[in-house]
Design a protein around this motif. Sequence first.
Motif, PDB file in Angstrom:
ATOM      1  N   HIS A  27       0.823  -1.218   0.000  1.00  9.63           N
ATOM      2  CA  HIS A  27       0.000   0.000   0.000  1.00  9.63           C
ATOM      3  C   HIS A  27       0.856   1.266   0.000  1.00  9.63           C
ATOM      4  O   HIS A  27       0.505   2.260   0.654  1.00  9.63           O
ATOM      5  CB  HIS A  27      -0.954   0.013   1.199  1.00  9.63           C
ATOM      6  CG  HIS A  27      -1.926  -1.135   1.212  1.00  9.63           C
ATOM      7  ND1 HIS A  27      -2.758  -1.415   0.144  1.00  9.63           N
ATOM      8  CD2 HIS A  27      -2.195  -2.075   2.166  1.00  9.63           C
ATOM      9  CE1 HIS A  27      -3.508  -2.471   0.440  1.00  9.63           C
ATOM     10  NE2 HIS A  27      -3.180  -2.907   1.645  1.00  9.63           N
ATOM     11  N   ARG A  30      -0.666   4.820  -0.633  1.00  3.92           N
ATOM     12  CA  ARG A  30      -1.557   5.506   0.301  1.00  3.92           C
ATOM     13  C   ARG A  30      -0.760   6.449   1.188  1.00  3.92           C
ATOM     14  O   ARG A  30       0.248   6.012   1.757  1.00  3.92           O
ATOM     15  CB  ARG A  30      -2.290   4.483   1.186  1.00  3.92           C
ATOM     16  CG  ARG A  30      -3.127   3.494   0.436  1.00  3.92           C
ATOM     17  CD  ARG A  30      -4.000   2.621   1.312  1.00  3.92           C
ATOM     18  NE  ARG A  30      -3.385   2.101   2.529  1.00  3.92           N
ATOM     19  CZ  ARG A  30      -3.801   0.994   3.152  1.00  3.92           C
ATOM     20  NH1 ARG A  30      -4.814   0.298   2.653  1.00  3.92           N
ATOM     21  NH2 ARG A  30      -3.215   0.576   4.256  1.00  3.92           N
ATOM     22  N   ARG A 304      -8.057   8.828   6.411  1.00  4.80           N
ATOM     23  CA  ARG A 304      -6.790   8.123   6.576  1.00  4.80           C
ATOM     24  C   ARG A 304      -5.810   9.006   7.346  1.00  4.80           C
ATOM     25  O   ARG A 304      -5.885  10.238   7.276  1.00  4.80           O
ATOM     26  CB  ARG A 304      -6.188   7.760   5.214  1.00  4.80           C
ATOM     27  CG  ARG A 304      -7.083   6.869   4.362  1.00  4.80           C
ATOM     28  CD  ARG A 304      -6.485   6.598   2.993  1.00  4.80           C
ATOM     29  NE  ARG A 304      -7.430   5.885   2.133  1.00  4.80           N
ATOM     30  CZ  ARG A 304      -7.592   4.565   2.104  1.00  4.80           C
ATOM     31  NH1 ARG A 304      -6.823   3.811   2.886  1.00  4.80           N
ATOM     32  NH2 ARG A 304      -8.471   4.007   1.314  1.00  4.80           N
ATOM     33  N   TYR A 406      -0.621   0.091  13.326  1.00  8.52           N
ATOM     34  CA  TYR A 406      -0.461  -0.026  11.871  1.00  8.52           C
ATOM     35  C   TYR A 406      -1.466   0.787  11.063  1.00  8.52           C
ATOM     36  O   TYR A 406      -1.078   1.422  10.068  1.00  8.52           O
ATOM     37  CB  TYR A 406      -0.512  -1.500  11.458  1.00  8.52           C
ATOM     38  CG  TYR A 406      -0.243  -1.720   9.986  1.00  8.52           C
ATOM     39  CD1 TYR A 406       1.054  -1.669   9.472  1.00  8.52           C
ATOM     40  CD2 TYR A 406      -1.294  -1.952   9.093  1.00  8.52           C
ATOM     41  CE1 TYR A 406       1.302  -1.857   8.123  1.00  8.52           C
ATOM     42  CE2 TYR A 406      -1.054  -2.148   7.743  1.00  8.52           C
ATOM     43  CZ  TYR A 406       0.241  -2.086   7.263  1.00  8.52           C
ATOM     44  OH  TYR A 406       0.482  -2.260   5.925  1.00  8.52           O
ATOM     45  N   PRO A 407      -2.756   0.833  11.427  1.00  6.60           N
ATOM     46  CA  PRO A 407      -3.690   1.623  10.603  1.00  6.60           C
ATOM     47  C   PRO A 407      -3.302   3.091  10.460  1.00  6.60           C
ATOM     48  O   PRO A 407      -3.544   3.690   9.401  1.00  6.60           O
ATOM     49  CB  PRO A 407      -5.018   1.467  11.346  1.00  6.60           C
ATOM     50  CG  PRO A 407      -4.903   0.153  12.062  1.00  6.60           C
ATOM     51  CD  PRO A 407      -3.453   0.086  12.481  1.00  6.60           C
ATOM     52  N   SER A 410       0.142   3.340   8.206  1.00  6.04           N
ATOM     53  CA  SER A 410       0.081   2.943   6.800  1.00  6.04           C
ATOM     54  C   SER A 410      -0.998   3.654   6.008  1.00  6.04           C
ATOM     55  O   SER A 410      -1.275   3.280   4.867  1.00  6.04           O
ATOM     56  CB  SER A 410      -0.159   1.433   6.715  1.00  6.04           C
ATOM     57  OG  SER A 410      -1.406   1.096   7.322  1.00  6.04           O
ATOM     58  N   GLY A 412      -4.155   3.514   6.499  1.00  2.91           N
ATOM     59  CA  GLY A 412      -5.271   2.605   6.286  1.00  2.91           C
ATOM     60  C   GLY A 412      -6.602   3.316   6.445  1.00  2.91           C
ATOM     61  O   GLY A 412      -6.686   4.399   7.038  1.00  2.91           O
TER      62      GLY A 412
END
Length: 430
Positions: A27, A30, A304, A406-407, A410, A412
Amino acid sequence: MLDRFRDRPWLAALLIALTAQILFMVHLGRPDVLMFDEVHYVPAARVLLTLDHPVNQEHPLLAKEIIAAGIALFGDKPWGWRFFATLAGTATVAGVFAILWLTFGRLRTAAFGALLVIVNQMVFIQARIAMLDGFMGAFTILAMAAMLWAMRARTGRQTRWRLVLTGVLLGLAVGVKWTAVPYVAFAGMAMIVVRLRNARLSGKGWASVLSSRNQPHWPEIATIPALLIVGLVSIAVYFVTFAPAFFYAHQPLTIATLLPFQIEMWKLQTEVLAAHPYQSQWWSWPLMLRPIWYFYDQDMGSWRGVILLGNPAIMWGGLPALIACLIAWWRGGGLRQLAIVLLWVASLAVWAIIPKSLGFYYYYYLSGIFLCLAIPAAFNHFGKGRWKEADEWFAILALGLFIYFYPVLSAGPLAGRMAFAHWTWFMSWR
């Protein structure tokens, strides 16, 4: 599991590096817009591709040249902006593995440190953004590994070529960002200190420090020529990184203006800047009092975020590890643990000394990596008896926190506009 790699540490390093590279690339697009300081360096790389005129003159050219190469290869889109940053992150992971292997000679210690770098979060973030620090960190860490490699050379020829490699990598680090300059000095200081210690332990006179004869480290080369190799090569490589600037259509550099331009860069870097909402003081960085939201907005149909926040287990746990390393040295553990502590202290002291009007948490980037040396060093010394498997539990904790954050590392998809509150444990993290 590691036993099968005991005689092939290079294979273990390769597999760990491959894992890191895949993780950094997942990803990578992003967000699909410029975030944080990409707004400075990606436009500068675009202009550099045209060789039209100088931009972003407060920093050397190399990182922008690398970003420009990514745009040329993969297009003017997120993968183009950030791909080479992923390689820098992977090189940093491999470099830490090499440093710990060369320092302690234990595969478990080296692999543990490399894992910590992957999940320390700062490296992950900088490996996925077109900024300077990831490249500077990679070249600096690799230069340290090369210096240790030269230290363990068996012939004078090996020593010289490995010192040349050290100088090249240090020159590239400075060619990214001037904050790598102190590490050129640190390399020289390390050689002098080690040779002073060798002279004391062997009972030889102080004159032997400068000699090339019977040197157990960096063999068959005298101290002053060795220092000149590292110093002069790094200076030469640094100036070579300015080569594209000689071909600008407007305001090109010349041999006559190359040195005066360094003074102009110094003036730009030391000018007083306006206050910034994310600014912070150097003493606050080890405590993570003011991380930085690199991005928080709607993108690709979802809210995000990307927050530059170190892994709490590593950033906070690394501080008692530094104390443990001091205790290990005090009890006769040798200079290895002390050297890591001094490296961390020096990396932070640099920011207390240099005349910067503003400070930011990402300046702690190298210091955070050095904590990934201190923690394995501490476990290497004290991880015995009932504490033999303690490093595994620490690794599980660090990995768990990385997965938890992590979200927002990254970019997410998040539940909504206020979703960031789940990860911001303190008001200063918002």
